[in-house]
Design an enzyme around this catalytic site. Structure first.
Site, mmCIF file in Angstrom:
data_model
loop_
_atom_site.group_PDB
_atom_site.id
_atom_site.type_symbol
_atom_site.label_atom_id
_atom_site.label_comp_id
_atom_site.label_asym_id
_atom_site.label_seq_id
_atom_site.Cartn_x
_atom_site.Cartn_y
_atom_site.Cartn_z
ATOM 1 N N GLU A 1 -4.256 7.075 7.103
ATOM 2 C CA GLU A 1 -5.353 6.486 6.331
ATOM 3 C C GLU A 1 -5.848 5.216 7.008
ATOM 4 O O GLU A 1 -7.054 4.992 7.162
ATOM 5 C CB GLU A 1 -4.896 6.171 4.906
ATOM 6 N N GLU B 1 4.847 9.195 2.793
ATOM 7 C CA GLU B 1 3.688 8.381 2.436
ATOM 8 C C GLU B 1 3.465 7.222 3.398
ATOM 9 O O GLU B 1 2.315 6.784 3.563
ATOM 10 C CB GLU B 1 3.844 7.838 1.007
ATOM 11 N N ARG C 1 -38.145 -10.244 -12.600
ATOM 12 C CA ARG C 1 -38.496 -11.007 -13.805
ATOM 13 C C ARG C 1 -38.719 -10.117 -15.013
ATOM 14 O O ARG C 1 -38.424 -10.509 -16.145
ATOM 15 C CB ARG C 1 -39.785 -11.813 -13.568
ATOM 16 N N GLU D 1 2.403 1.659 -3.349
ATOM 17 C CA GLU D 1 1.426 2.170 -4.331
ATOM 18 C C GLU D 1 1.363 3.695 -4.287
ATOM 19 O O GLU D 1 1.312 4.370 -5.312
ATOM 20 C CB GLU D 1 0.053 1.561 -4.028
ATOM 21 N N HIS D 2 1.350 4.262 -3.081
ATOM 22 C CA HIS D 2 1.375 5.723 -2.943
ATOM 23 C C HIS D 2 2.682 6.314 -3.474
ATOM 24 O O HIS D 2 2.690 7.340 -4.151
ATOM 25 C CB HIS D 2 1.233 6.107 -1.464
ATOM 26 N N HIS E 1 0.833 -1.203 0.000
ATOM 27 C CA HIS E 1 0.000 0.000 0.000
ATOM 28 C C HIS E 1 0.874 1.263 0.000
ATOM 29 O O HIS E 1 0.633 2.206 -0.767
ATOM 30 C CB HIS E 1 -0.904 -0.034 1.231
#
Length: 969
Positions: free
Chosen positions: A160, A138, A596, A65-66, A62
């Protein structure tokens, strides 16, 4: 035509189900795999995905990724990602960390812009700068501002994930997944556990990138109408810079349990000793990977049959049991190599957890024994088939759904094309459905499956304080182990990081970020065809658009016919129309009938300030969609829903009220910024006050009172519901909005007119509603380790009339000053400002914020940042970004609805064109004008904070009387 010297063409296949030519390649030098879908979709999509299985809960994937989006070899600036947000026409731009992979998708309708995005992303993932400062910013770092200050943790991901784990639902999801996979990567918190994140070192972080971010571990994807040969040229330019590598990224298989297991956990929350409803339970299973597309569809269809709507038997059994306030889990997921299935309840007395577990297992056994009624099977299959054929992904690019669908098998060595086919698999599933297939699957997947865990959670009022104390003790121990030199070094590192964060990028480096020019932008607005008139006594809007044989219908009713005191009932009233049944059929039969015969019928409300007026556009909508030969039945259903709903069904209404309350409470943490924004604007305009009363903290308070009134005064509640129906559903104050192609419109027009004429026609006086609530600064207390901080005012009320060019200044403010001060330096997950040109409402907001007063001070400094002006390049980028927001991709139904809503709010095409012209002609003068207005917000705006009690108390101690404090949870 589709060959390339650097790639081996592995498969070339036409997939009619997604209207694409599918080309699967392997890069000869590195072994990178590429799936290239060639189709007519103008919303072009690219994504690059890596297997990134973590071995611990430090959040390494994670944080990476940042971090890769914080500067690269070719684009050596601090935030190329933000520069793209500022100055791109993208229709999607983000990155996602999953338990076993990390994906970097982008999308744009503009070809030049699309290639710009692709290049920045490829350079970011393969050649990021990855400095230690970026890791600290980060991920996490120790912050110490002077020798007498306390040592604290800071970091964007750190805060976060503190926010994530402040949500009981998130705690339950995390613990449930980890309980099923204790021996493999899925048993770790891929996002990062705040207790473990500070264990991650920079060296580990760097090695993780070196190992996994390599072409040999790459799944690259394209979809859209761009040149398929150009795609391969772009990829080869990057892939060819690497040699083939052996990357061990396999996700291991979890060994099966011999017997079910039980786990118990707690979350930071409050307890009600008189009526404990703080518990949650989830019964979870690990499922074998689906063997083929048919089995994958079967998993999804079985989940829908069991719990996919309020009438589904397992969901119905749980909600009618009285044991809890709402269901959790939704069946079998598709995101893990060995899928996970979950069903449970929230809002239970923790002592009743065994009863809920027994009810789930007994209900599954009962369904397996007696089977699903044919009507339910038919409805579920039609709903599934309609969704597959329509393939309406809303604002989410369609190509991205193809990418993630393919990755379900592709990531683990399977065939990526197989999941994109559905016709043959669906036909086979239809044949099996009536033969006991799903009953057998319930036994195989659930009843006979010993790899099961039952997880229970309950609130611990002391947990928040205990965790805060544990963190403080850990930091104190670290601080105690520092000598003077270490303390000085930590202060120096803190100052160094702040200097770096505050230092502007070299203009020459910023100029390397590819961008469009103003000449690449359309000067004219995009118009939607509309025919206005009258039909059956109602106002008509018709939009001639290609809709793949589907008729989209919106029936709108003006809420101004209702007295003000009835408005808070609207959300539950709308649900009751579709979820209580009618005099002719119970709600199960009604739900099956809708399934239906239609692609779905739903209800919602529209609220907005009116253009050039202090009045509010306020409408209730019932919307449906159906293929041509089912339109008549859709109208029959809508007529029954509008005029014959069982509003006397007390038990069902109580269940819905409890679900609504539990759902709202669950949204407080993950959607805290939106709740703060709603609360702020309640004190600014009438429309804001109405939104708060029907969807904000006031609505939650109303729901809590209503739950008691349903038992003590049901006759009074029922009378209110019937009064709303008798008053609201009236074609004298009604609009009909139709979106479909001309041929279908000619077929359906008579049926629509006949239907409208059957509705009552009574002239109702329009009610006068009160204006905004009294604006005040508030501290709304929830058990959370992070805050959501807002400040706002109405610029028109402060005497300012700003043009649409203000949105350009705001784009710049959000992507520079607020990004830097609130996120990068403050450690919050996000910070932004919003301005509604129609109402004049202006608000600052932060998301998962460790700060409170510091963030308010940042807001108050925004005027100075705007007054400093803007360079020509930043001005151009910000204009491009705003035009990109204006021209977001829409499917036909959204185009038709948006056109109608603009008419109802008085936003003409002339006004839209004027606003576009103002944006395109924005200048530094507009920044100066907005700076003056924002300075007035600093002086006259009010503050709303949703957050932890300690933070709010500390803020009032430093600035006495700042916030009126009240507890929400």
């Amino acid at each position: 035509m589709f060959s390339h010297p650097a790639f081996e063409l592995v498969r070339d296949e036409r997939i009619a189900d997604v209207d694409s030519q599918a080309l699967l390649y392997r890069h000869k030098k590195t072994g990178a795999e590429v799936l290239s879908l060639v189709n007519s979709d103008e919303n072009k999509v690219f994504g690059v995905t890596f297997k990134t299985p973590p071995t611990d809960s430090t959040g390494i994937a994670h944080i990476l990724e940042h971090s890769v989006l914080c500067g690269s070899r070719k684009y050596p600036v601090k935030k190329p990602f933000v520069e793209l947000i500022k100055g791109s026409l993208n229709t999607f731009l983000n990155a996602m960390t999953f338990p076993d992979k990390t994906a970097y998708p982008v999308a744009s309708q503009n070809l030049k812009d699309f290639y710009n995005l692709v290049d920045v992303y490829l350079d970011a993932v393969f050649f990021p700068l990855l400095t230690e400062d970026t890791f600290h910013q980060e991920g996490w770092h120790y912050e110490l501002e002077d020798a007498k200050a306390p040592l604290v943790y800071k970091g964007v991901v750190f805060n976060e994930m503190k926010g994530v784990f402040s949500s009981p639902d998130a705690v339950m999801r995390d613990l449930s997944q980890r309980s099923l996979y204790p021996d493999v990567t899925y048993g770790k918190s891929s996002g990062g556990d705040p207790k473990a994140i500070p264990d991650l070192t920079f060296e580990q972080f760097k090695r993780f990138h070196e190992k996994f971010y390599h072409p040999s571990n790459t799944r690259a994807f394209f979809s859209g109408d761009d040149d398929p040969a150009q795609r391969l040229d772009i990829l080869d330019a990057y892939f060819s810079q690497f040699e083939r590598a052996e990357v061990d990224a396999e996700v291991g298989l979890q060994p099966r349990f011999n017997a079910p297991r039980q786990l118990h956990g707690t979350y930071a929350g409050t307890k009600d000793a008189d009526k404990p409803r703080d518990g949650m339970i989830s019964v979870n299973w690990m499922i074998d990977p689906p063997a083929d597309r048919e089995e994958a569809l079967s998993h999804g269809l079985l989940s829908y049959l069991l719990a996919g709507n309020p009438a589904a038997p397992l969901r119905k059994a749980l909600t009618e049991s009285g044991l809890g306030e709402g269901m959790t889990g939704g069946g079998i997921g598709s995101g893990l190599r060995q899928p996970m299935a979950s069903f449970g309840m929230k809002g239970i007395d923790p002592t009743n957890a065994p009863k809920v577990e027994t009810l789930i297992l007994d209900t599954l056994a009962e369904i397996a024994e007696r089977g699903f009624p044919s009507e339910q099977l038919e409805a579920a299959i039609n709903t599934f088939e309609f969704s597959l054929r329509e393939n309406n992904t809303g604002s989410y690019p369609r190509g991205m759904t193809y990418m993630f669908t393919a990755l379900a098998t592709w990531l683990h060595g399977g065939d990526p094309l197989a999941p994109l086919h559905f016709e043959t698999a669906l036909a086979a599933l239809k044949d099996k459905a009536q033969g006991g297939h799903f009953e057998g699957e319930i036994r195989r997947l659930f009843l006979d499956n010993t790899h099961r865990t039952t997880v229970t959670l309950e609130a611990d009022p002391e947990q928040g304080a205990r965790e805060a104390a544990a963190e403080a003790d850990k930091l104190a121990q670290v601080r105690a182990g520092m000598d003077e030199a270490a303390i000085a070094a930590t202060i120096s590192e803190t100052e160094k990081l702040k200097r770096l964060q505050e230092t502007a990028d070299d203009p020459a480096d910023l100029a390397k970020i590819p961008t469009l020019t103003l000449g690449d932008l359309d000067r004219e607005i995009r118009k939607v065809p509309v025919e206005t008139g009258e039909i059956g006594g109602a106002r008509l809007f018709y939009h001639d658009l290609p809709t793949l044989g589907i008729v989209y219908l919106d029936l709108g009713f003006d809420l101004h016919v209702l007295p003000d005191e009835l408005l808070p009932y609207l959300p539950l009233f709308g649900r009751a129309l579709l979820q209580t049944g009618t005099s002719k059929e119970d709600f199960v039969a009604l739900t099956q009938r809708i399934g239906r015969s239609t692609g779905g019928i739903n209800q919602h409300r529209g609220l907005s300030a009116m253009q050039g007026s202090a009045e509010t556009a306020a409408w209730f909508f019932l919307s449906g969609k159906a293929v041509a030969d089912k339109v008549e039945e859709m109208f029959a259903i809508m007529g029954d829903v509008l005029l014959d709903a069982r509003l006397d069904n007390r038990e069902r209404f109580r269940q819905m009220a409890l679900e609504e309350k539990a759902g709202f409470e669950a949204r407080l943490v993950p959607s805290g910024n939106a709740i703060v924004d709603t609360r702020l604007k309640a004190g600014l305009t009438q429309a804001g006050a109405l939104s708060e009363r029907m969807g904000g903290i006031s609505y939650l308070q109303f729901l809590r009172q209503l739950v008691g009134r349903i038992d003590s005064d049901w006759a009074g509640v029922q009378q209110v519901l019937e009064t709303i129906r008798d008053t609201l559903f009236n074609r004298q104050h009604m609009v009909v909005n139709v979106t479909t192609d001309g041929a279908l419109w000619n077929q359906a027009r008579g049926e629509i007119g006949a239907f409208t004429e059957r509705l009552p026609a009574v002239e109702q006086p329009l009610q006068q509603w009160p204006g905004p609530l009294a604006a005040r600064s508030e501290g709304l207390v929830i058990p959370a380790q992070v805050n959501y901080v807002g400040k706002g005012a109405n610029l028109k009320a402060l005497g300012f009339e700003v043009s649409a060019a203000a949105s350009v200044a705001l784009k710049y403010l959000n992507t520079t000053y607020l990004w830097d001060k609130v996120r990068v330096q403050g450690g919050a997950y996000g910070g932004s400002s919003r301005f509604d040109l129609t109402s004049g409402n202006f608000s600052f907001l932060s998301y998962r914020d460790p700060n409170l007063l510091k963030t308010v001070d940042v807001y108050d400094g925004a005027a100075k940042a705007l007054a400093a002006g803007v360079g020509e390049n930043d001005l151009t980028r910000s204009i491009i970004g705003v035009i990109g927001d204006m021209d977001g991709y829409q499917f036909p139904d959204a185009k038709g609805y948006g056109s109608m809503w603009r008419q109802l709010t008085g936003t003409t095409d002339a006004i839209r064109q004027q606003r576009r012209d103002e944006v395109l002609n924005a200048s530094s003068k507009d920044f100066a004008e907005l700076a003056e207005a924002v300075a007035a917000v600093a002086s006259h705006g009010h503050v709303v904070v949703l957050g932890g009690e300690a933070a709010i108390t500390a803020a009032n101690a430093q600035r006495p009387g700042l916030l009126d404090v009240s507890k929400v949870l």
